[in-house]
Design an enzyme around this catalytic site. Sequence first.
Site, PDB file in Angstrom:
ATOM      1  N   HIS A 114      80.525  10.967  77.221  1.00 54.72           N
ATOM      2  CA  HIS A 114      80.283  11.949  78.048  1.00 54.72           C
ATOM      3  C   HIS A 114      80.916  13.259  77.676  1.00 54.72           C
ATOM      4  O   HIS A 114      80.815  14.135  78.532  1.00 54.72           O
ATOM      5  CB  HIS A 114      81.320  11.391  79.156  1.00 54.72           C
ATOM      6  CG  HIS A 114      80.961  10.227  80.256  1.00 54.72           C
ATOM      7  ND1 HIS A 114      79.864  10.449  81.100  1.00 54.72           N
ATOM      8  CD2 HIS A 114      81.470   9.183  80.442  1.00 54.72           C
ATOM      9  CE1 HIS A 114      79.667   9.471  81.602  1.00 54.72           C
ATOM     10  NE2 HIS A 114      80.487   8.305  81.178  1.00 54.72           N
ATOM     11  N   LYS A 115      81.672  13.294  76.657  1.00 58.81           N
ATOM     12  CA  LYS A 115      82.394  14.537  75.907  1.00 58.81           C
ATOM     13  C   LYS A 115      81.343  15.594  75.581  1.00 58.81           C
ATOM     14  O   LYS A 115      80.244  15.350  75.040  1.00 58.81           O
ATOM     15  CB  LYS A 115      83.414  14.278  75.090  1.00 58.81           C
ATOM     16  CG  LYS A 115      84.410  13.094  75.565  1.00 58.81           C
ATOM     17  CD  LYS A 115      85.012  13.559  76.980  1.00 58.81           C
ATOM     18  CE  LYS A 115      86.152  12.848  77.457  1.00 58.81           C
ATOM     19  NZ  LYS A 115      85.770  11.599  78.097  1.00 58.81           N
ATOM     20  N   HIS A 116      82.095  16.771  75.221  1.00 57.76           N
ATOM     21  CA  HIS A 116      81.360  17.958  74.553  1.00 57.76           C
ATOM     22  C   HIS A 116      80.554  17.530  73.238  1.00 57.76           C
ATOM     23  O   HIS A 116      79.196  17.817  73.207  1.00 57.76           O
ATOM     24  CB  HIS A 116      82.266  18.782  74.092  1.00 57.76           C
ATOM     25  CG  HIS A 116      82.976  19.436  75.369  1.00 57.76           C
ATOM     26  ND1 HIS A 116      84.036  18.984  75.914  1.00 57.76           N
ATOM     27  CD2 HIS A 116      82.956  20.873  75.787  1.00 57.76           C
ATOM     28  CE1 HIS A 116      84.503  19.842  76.966  1.00 57.76           C
ATOM     29  NE2 HIS A 116      83.914  20.816  76.711  1.00 57.76           N
TER      30      HIS A 116
END
Length: 428
Positions: A204-206
């Site tokens: 889900h992260k950058h």
Amino acid sequence: MPNLAINGGNKVRKELFGRYNNIDQKEIDEVVKVMKKGVLSKYLGAWHEDFYGGEKVQEFEQAWSEYFDVKHSISVNSNSSGLITALGACGIGLGDEVIVSPYSMSISATAPLFWNATPVFCDLEPNSYSFCIDSLKKAITKNTKVIVVVHIFGCPSNMKEIMQVAKENNLYVIEDCAQAPGAKYDDKFVGTIGDIGVFSLNYHKHIHTGEGGVCTTNNDALANKMQLIRNHAESVVENKGETEFENMLGFNFRLTEIQAAIGIEQLKKLNSELKIRQQYAKMYDEALSKYPFIKITRLENRTHSYYVQAFQFIEDIAKVSRDKFINAVKAELEVVEGRENEGVPIGQGYVKPIYMLPMFQNKIAYNKRNFAFKEEINYEKGTCPNVEKFHFHTLWTHDLTRSPFTKEDVNDIINAYVKVCENLDELR
């Protein structure tokens, strides 16, 4: 005739939004190279030259240290295991207390329990979602050992005041940077201000490696302990010549060579991803700030990384509930490709305050006894009133600033917000 889609009017947007996928041929090529080499992991859980992992793991850790200008980077297999590792390195144990945030992924608050220490919740202040300093000071007792700061939503906490309180009370500070890679406080990266920073590489992260994480520190002793806890400390300490055995109960929290190879390429994309998110967040802020019932997050001396963008809805001014407002905005939009079952990614509140979870309400973690929980520390409703107000009445977040969204996509979303703002009478 109604204007709003929720009442039967036409929708602003009828096309799906593009799916977030920042994996390209560079990551694929690097993974293929690792596969052809046939060394998918090179760790040994013993004192050996392979104790620190393989070529790609060490290359990734070096690249991370150079980017964040920090002495040590210790890769792990998740932010969760990183928090457990970091707290273990700080030497906490039974009877100790750790000050935690009530508004984050649950592991931000439950990690102390893995070392039999007690979580104590601290309320957040309403503008930056940082710890309320008065609440923080009241939470400190003679048993407090660590403060776990969460830079929630990618918004840097007030590190100057938190570090001052920690210094006055001789406490460790761990920064949970799962949502804030590249965010800065006073032009310094979060994750390098406290004693330890912990980052997430979850999908889900950058930037991501599927699952994964990184712990950062400038402290040689803490780095050594985290490397041991990550990789079966109990089997290593004797031959390594360690003389301190506190919390030298290790795990397999190791990143693989494939994940590290992906991470090296992903790290190169962090600046461009941050630039996109900051640009789009500014567009939303400028469009919505003219409405008196919408509160925009404004910060000085801080650079936001916008894992998600947070707003607050003032029901007393709008004369409409937050939930009615958000449901109306969602009705104007379409979902994200590949995430159709999740609905439009606009959240009413964020997560339920962690102390309201059954674990804390019943004070049960291991078996049926309240081991590690203390009778004098309760987790009843009202423990953190600001957070409860955020979650149940005022706060909303959206996951609508990331790539591959285009300016046209963002303008559609802004038009949806504006349309509902201009037609609130239909919701009253």
